[in-house]
Motif scaffolding. Structure first.
Motif, PDB file in Angstrom:
ATOM      1  N   ASP A  54     -27.731  39.242 -11.334  1.00 37.67           N
ATOM      2  CA  ASP A  54     -29.116  39.322 -11.573  1.00 37.67           C
ATOM      3  C   ASP A  54     -29.947  40.420 -11.025  1.00 37.67           C
ATOM      4  O   ASP A  54     -30.558  41.105 -11.683  1.00 37.67           O
ATOM      5  CB  ASP A  54     -29.832  38.148 -11.160  1.00 37.67           C
ATOM      6  CG  ASP A  54     -30.136  37.081 -12.202  1.00 37.67           C
ATOM      7  OD1 ASP A  54     -30.386  37.566 -13.547  1.00 37.67           O
ATOM      8  OD2 ASP A  54     -30.233  35.949 -12.063  1.00 37.67           O
ATOM      9  N   ASP A  61     -33.704  36.810 -12.579  1.00 39.24           N
ATOM     10  CA  ASP A  61     -33.323  35.658 -12.406  1.00 39.24           C
ATOM     11  C   ASP A  61     -32.848  34.785 -13.811  1.00 39.24           C
ATOM     12  O   ASP A  61     -32.600  33.610 -13.663  1.00 39.24           O
ATOM     13  CB  ASP A  61     -34.493  34.624 -11.520  1.00 39.24           C
ATOM     14  CG  ASP A  61     -34.319  35.148 -10.234  1.00 39.24           C
ATOM     15  OD1 ASP A  61     -33.553  35.776  -9.821  1.00 39.24           O
ATOM     16  OD2 ASP A  61     -35.679  34.926  -9.717  1.00 39.24           O
ATOM     17  N   GLU A  65     -31.091  31.121 -13.625  1.00 40.02           N
ATOM     18  CA  GLU A  65     -31.451  30.169 -14.617  1.00 40.02           C
ATOM     19  C   GLU A  65     -30.517  29.594 -15.400  1.00 40.02           C
ATOM     20  O   GLU A  65     -30.408  28.222 -15.737  1.00 40.02           O
ATOM     21  CB  GLU A  65     -32.609  30.530 -15.166  1.00 40.02           C
ATOM     22  CG  GLU A  65     -33.768  30.678 -14.351  1.00 40.02           C
ATOM     23  CD  GLU A  65     -35.118  31.632 -14.963  1.00 40.02           C
ATOM     24  OE1 GLU A  65     -35.036  31.666 -16.038  1.00 40.02           O
ATOM     25  OE2 GLU A  65     -36.172  31.642 -14.184  1.00 40.02           O
ATOM     26  N   GLY A 135     -31.608  21.085  -8.253  1.00 37.81           N
ATOM     27  CA  GLY A 135     -32.276  21.538  -9.351  1.00 37.81           C
ATOM     28  C   GLY A 135     -32.565  20.569 -10.276  1.00 37.81           C
ATOM     29  O   GLY A 135     -33.592  20.667 -11.053  1.00 37.81           O
ATOM     30  N   GLU A 138     -36.187  19.221 -10.110  1.00 37.69           N
ATOM     31  CA  GLU A 138     -37.510  19.715 -10.446  1.00 37.69           C
ATOM     32  C   GLU A 138     -38.186  19.150 -11.595  1.00 37.69           C
ATOM     33  O   GLU A 138     -39.149  19.360 -11.679  1.00 37.69           O
ATOM     34  CB  GLU A 138     -36.786  21.167 -11.101  1.00 37.69           C
ATOM     35  CG  GLU A 138     -36.303  22.163  -9.504  1.00 37.69           C
ATOM     36  CD  GLU A 138     -35.914  23.446 -10.180  1.00 37.69           C
ATOM     37  OE1 GLU A 138     -36.078  23.847 -11.626  1.00 37.69           O
ATOM     38  OE2 GLU A 138     -35.244  24.293  -9.513  1.00 37.69           O
TER      39      GLU A 138
END
Length: 305
Positions: A54, A61, A65, A135, A138
């Protein structure tokens, strides 16, 4: 997803005017590693490498992701399919027998759980697993978040996973669910005795179209149930567990009580302390001293067969 990740890397690299060798130099890997990633062959990219790519490619990002979807492909089919269902579910009902479910774990608690009994070859792999698990949490903060209902066996509260400090923080996290209207936590106390899901965990997912799937998991294996009759049976089992558990407010009181006991340093006596106490109790009752874990037989008397 690995192919999509590789295609993105190749497109970004080409746009940046870099060769595979040059990109490898910037990310501290050999050029053949870049070739493997772009062709989706060999080992999947690590989270650390995704971050380096990245930065080197100015991808803002994008690759980080995408990484969790690539990483998920390393899981067994039944586990991966369950995760795909969970990402779309509008309601999640879980029973946990041993540890706090992943959706409510703190980072340190998750690290302690994942460190045990896993075939992880390095700290880097452990941190990748922790990042992946956190993650998944989220979605609980998104507008389309699911309703989450969790029934915890009392053993989950009593087992100090990661030590007292980590467990205290985890119990605090459970108590904060009171302020989250889409999350309900109940505790199934020991005095309820045996039940149908002892030794494992159970999750029932409700999908956007109203259909349901169930998922059971033990220490080393899980099973996804999609057959409607089987799902109905597990949904009924879950309803029985929920009915047997303490009401939500009483459950939070129990969690608070366990947390306060931990804060005061409540603990079981050590083995030597237990032995000393047992000897004192025997002496006070007129018995002999313990030796080798048994009671000493007075001289001149033979033990009965």
């Amino acid at each position: 997803m690995a192919a999509l990740f590789g295609a993105r890397v190749r497109r970004l690299r080409t746009a940046a005017g870099l060769t595979q060798a040059e990109l490898g130099d910037r990310t501290h890997v050999v050029s053949t590693r870049i070739t493997q990633i772009e062709r989706a062959s060999g080992a999947k990219p690590t989270l650390e490498l995704a971050r380096a790519l990245d930065v080197a490619l100015g991808a803002e990002d994008l690759l980080v992701e995408l990484w969790p979807y690539v990483y998920r492909e390393a899981f067994p089919d039944w586990s991966r399919k369950f995760m795909e269902h969970a990402e779309r579910a509008v309601a999640v009902r879980q029973y946990a027998a041993h540890v706090v479910p992943g959706l409510l774990q703190t980072e340190d608690y998750a690290r302690a759980v994942l460190r045990v009994g896993r075939t992880l070859g390095s700290e880097e792999q452990l941190e990748e697993r922790v990042t992946f698990r956190l993650g998944r949490q989220e979605r609980l903060g998104m507008p389309d978040r699911p309703e989450l209902w969790v029934v915890l066996d009392e053993a989950v509260l009593r087992r100090p996973v990661g030590g007292q400090g980590v467990m205290h923080e985890q119990l605090e996290r459970l108590l904060r669910t009171r302020a989250e209207p889409h999350i309900t936590v109940q505790v199934l106390p020991f005095d309820q005795g045996e039940h149908e899901v002892m030794g494992g965990s159970l999750t029932v997912l409700t999908m956007p179209d109203g259909s349901e799937v169930a998922y059971t998991e033990g220490a080393h294996h899980g099973q996804l149930i999609e057959d409607p009759d089987g799902v109905r049976s597990f949904a009924l089992t879950y309803d029985r567990l929920r009915a047997a558990a303490l009401p939500p407010l009483m459950s939070l009181d129990m969690i608070r009580s366990v947390r306060e006991d931990n804060h005061r340093g409540a603990k079981l006596p050590s083995r030597s302390e237990r032995r000393r106490l047992a000897q004192e109790q025997l002496q006070q009752s007129g018995g002999g001293r313990l030796r080798g874990g048994g009671r000493q037989v007075p001289r001149g008397r033979r033990p009965r067969p």
